[in-house]
Design a protein around this motif. Sequence first.
Motif, mmCIF file in Angstrom:
data_model
loop_
_atom_site.group_PDB
_atom_site.id
_atom_site.type_symbol
_atom_site.label_atom_id
_atom_site.label_comp_id
_atom_site.label_asym_id
_atom_site.label_seq_id
_atom_site.Cartn_x
_atom_site.Cartn_y
_atom_site.Cartn_z
ATOM 1 N N LYS A 134 0.833 -1.202 0.000
ATOM 2 C CA LYS A 134 0.000 0.000 0.000
ATOM 3 C C LYS A 134 0.868 1.253 0.000
ATOM 4 O O LYS A 134 0.533 2.248 -0.649
ATOM 5 C CB LYS A 134 -0.917 -0.009 1.226
ATOM 6 N N ILE A 135 1.995 1.208 0.713
ATOM 7 C CA ILE A 135 2.906 2.348 0.747
ATOM 8 C C ILE A 135 3.573 2.531 -0.611
ATOM 9 O O ILE A 135 3.634 3.644 -1.147
ATOM 10 C CB ILE A 135 3.970 2.153 1.844
ATOM 11 N N ALA A 136 4.081 1.432 -1.182
ATOM 12 C CA ALA A 136 4.775 1.503 -2.466
ATOM 13 C C ALA A 136 3.848 1.924 -3.603
ATOM 14 O O ALA A 136 4.313 2.453 -4.616
ATOM 15 C CB ALA A 136 5.413 0.153 -2.788
ATOM 16 N N ASN A 137 2.561 1.695 -3.441
ATOM 17 C CA ASN A 137 1.597 2.062 -4.482
ATOM 18 C C ASN A 137 0.797 3.304 -4.126
ATOM 19 O O ASN A 137 -0.248 3.572 -4.728
ATOM 20 C CB ASN A 137 0.629 0.895 -4.729
ATOM 21 N N SER A 138 1.283 4.071 -3.156
ATOM 22 C CA SER A 138 0.578 5.274 -2.718
ATOM 23 C C SER A 138 0.446 6.276 -3.868
ATOM 24 O O SER A 138 1.423 6.537 -4.585
ATOM 25 C CB SER A 138 1.318 5.929 -1.555
ATOM 26 N N PRO A 139 -0.739 6.857 -4.061
ATOM 27 C CA PRO A 139 -0.918 7.863 -5.117
ATOM 28 C C PRO A 139 -0.237 9.188 -4.797
ATOM 29 O O PRO A 139 -0.091 10.035 -5.674
ATOM 30 C CB PRO A 139 -2.443 8.024 -5.193
ATOM 31 N N VAL A 140 0.174 9.377 -3.535
ATOM 32 C CA VAL A 140 0.905 10.599 -3.153
ATOM 33 C C VAL A 140 2.292 10.199 -2.646
ATOM 34 O O VAL A 140 2.474 9.110 -2.100
ATOM 35 C CB VAL A 140 0.146 11.398 -2.073
ATOM 36 N N PRO A 141 3.297 11.050 -2.837
ATOM 37 C CA PRO A 141 4.663 10.722 -2.412
ATOM 38 C C PRO A 141 4.779 10.547 -0.897
ATOM 39 O O PRO A 141 4.092 11.217 -0.125
ATOM 40 C CB PRO A 141 5.472 11.940 -2.878
ATOM 41 N N VAL A 142 5.655 9.630 -0.500
ATOM 42 C CA VAL A 142 5.981 9.412 0.910
ATOM 43 C C VAL A 142 7.486 9.600 1.022
ATOM 44 O O VAL A 142 8.264 8.670 0.844
ATOM 45 C CB VAL A 142 5.564 8.002 1.379
ATOM 46 N N ASN A 143 7.903 10.827 1.278
ATOM 47 C CA ASN A 143 9.300 11.225 1.193
ATOM 48 C C ASN A 143 9.981 11.142 2.557
ATOM 49 O O ASN A 143 9.577 11.826 3.491
ATOM 50 C CB ASN A 143 9.368 12.661 0.647
ATOM 51 N N ILE A 144 11.019 10.306 2.678
ATOM 52 C CA ILE A 144 11.740 10.196 3.947
ATOM 53 C C ILE A 144 13.169 10.696 3.779
ATOM 54 O O ILE A 144 13.803 10.479 2.745
ATOM 55 C CB ILE A 144 11.737 8.750 4.494
ATOM 56 N N GLY A 145 13.667 11.401 4.793
ATOM 57 C CA GLY A 145 15.028 11.907 4.762
ATOM 58 C C GLY A 145 16.022 10.841 5.184
ATOM 59 O O GLY A 145 15.717 9.973 6.001
ATOM 60 N N ILE A 146 17.229 10.905 4.626
ATOM 61 C CA ILE A 146 18.278 9.927 4.914
ATOM 62 C C ILE A 146 19.638 10.629 4.810
ATOM 63 O O ILE A 146 19.807 11.538 3.993
ATOM 64 C CB ILE A 146 18.228 8.742 3.924
ATOM 65 N N THR A 147 20.587 10.205 5.630
ATOM 66 C CA THR A 147 21.965 10.663 5.486
ATOM 67 C C THR A 147 22.773 9.585 4.778
ATOM 68 O O THR A 147 22.807 8.438 5.220
ATOM 69 C CB THR A 147 22.609 10.945 6.856
ATOM 70 N N LYS A 148 23.371 9.959 3.688
ATOM 71 C CA LYS A 148 24.285 9.062 2.977
ATOM 72 C C LYS A 148 25.674 9.332 3.530
ATOM 73 O O LYS A 148 26.140 10.474 3.523
ATOM 74 C CB LYS A 148 24.233 9.346 1.476
ATOM 75 N N LEU A 149 26.342 8.317 4.040
ATOM 76 C CA LEU A 149 27.594 8.524 4.749
ATOM 77 C C LEU A 149 28.838 8.482 3.867
ATOM 78 O O LEU A 149 29.896 8.961 4.271
ATOM 79 C CB LEU A 149 27.734 7.492 5.864
#
Length: 331
Positions: free
Chosen positions: A130-145
């Motif tokens: 359900k999350i992967a097919n969400s009609p609206v973006p689900v944007n999460i922040g991440i630090t790339k090390l």
Amino acid sequence: MNMSETAPPIELTCSRLRNGNYIPGSCSDGRKLAIALGSGGMAGITPLGELLSLKEFGTFKVVDCWLGDSIGGINAGICVADQIEDASETFYQMKKQRFIDPLRALRIGGRAIDMKILQESIEPILNTKKIANSPVPVNIGITKLKPYSRMSVDLSAVEPEEVIPWMMRGAHLPIAGGAAPRDSAGIPYADPGLSSLGPIHRAVQDGCTDIIYLSCQPYAADRKQAWQVGLVGAWGLRHDIGAVFKYNRVVDDQIKLREAYREGPFNYQGANVVGFYPPMPKDTNETWPTLYTTDPGRLRSGFERAAEYMKNCLHTLMPEPEPVPVIPIAA
């Protein structure tokens, strides 16, 4: 709490709900509404309670995108999957599972926080399709090390089996959580607090005009702690030789940008924002869940009190109903 002003994001929510046929993500009225969720570890149970009230209010039906950092990113996915009650019950069990155990860190190779327990706890209950097919973006922040830099991932644009791994990479606390998780290419990741300028900032950069921001903790002014900068930056040195310098600059930028943040309605770089912060406790018996809280009674209390707090805030911010026109009776 200053809730005496009008709050454009709440007015927009009410307008779209009255309209009755708004399509989430369409921005058909020329505005873009986001829900932005801050970080805070186990204190994330607090905004989860607030989110339950927002859901009952109908906000989820008209939101155009979700943004979250750390536990905020996990909470965003939980809401999109419509599993707030399931997730909260799972979090109440975290003490029994020893998710956080400082004594464990005394052993060689031990970790005060076992992220594997968190992952194994949410995997059975979270509807990743359900999350992967969400009609609206689900944007999460991440630090790339490697290299040390900020990034974000839209969970609605990845495969279902990658949803939880990305959540875990974006919620990994340095030092306390052990070695940084890596992707299939061997790139290490960590909590966005090491690099992100916050979900409100990302929402503005993404073109959002109206933002509902939920904090995990009562509002308090930020202060830079030199020892924290040195400790976290040194932890990142194994991946990037410039980690200390980069993290120090990030902390300065975070504090400067958050000067605009406050409870109630405010403007951030041209966007309308309404901030919700749990009220400051009057005494020690009223403390809210904190970063390392795993006591189930306190978590449950925080969830329930936060839900009630949000209901009261929404009632205060609700725009006045439009007057019903009086039709004169013909003589």
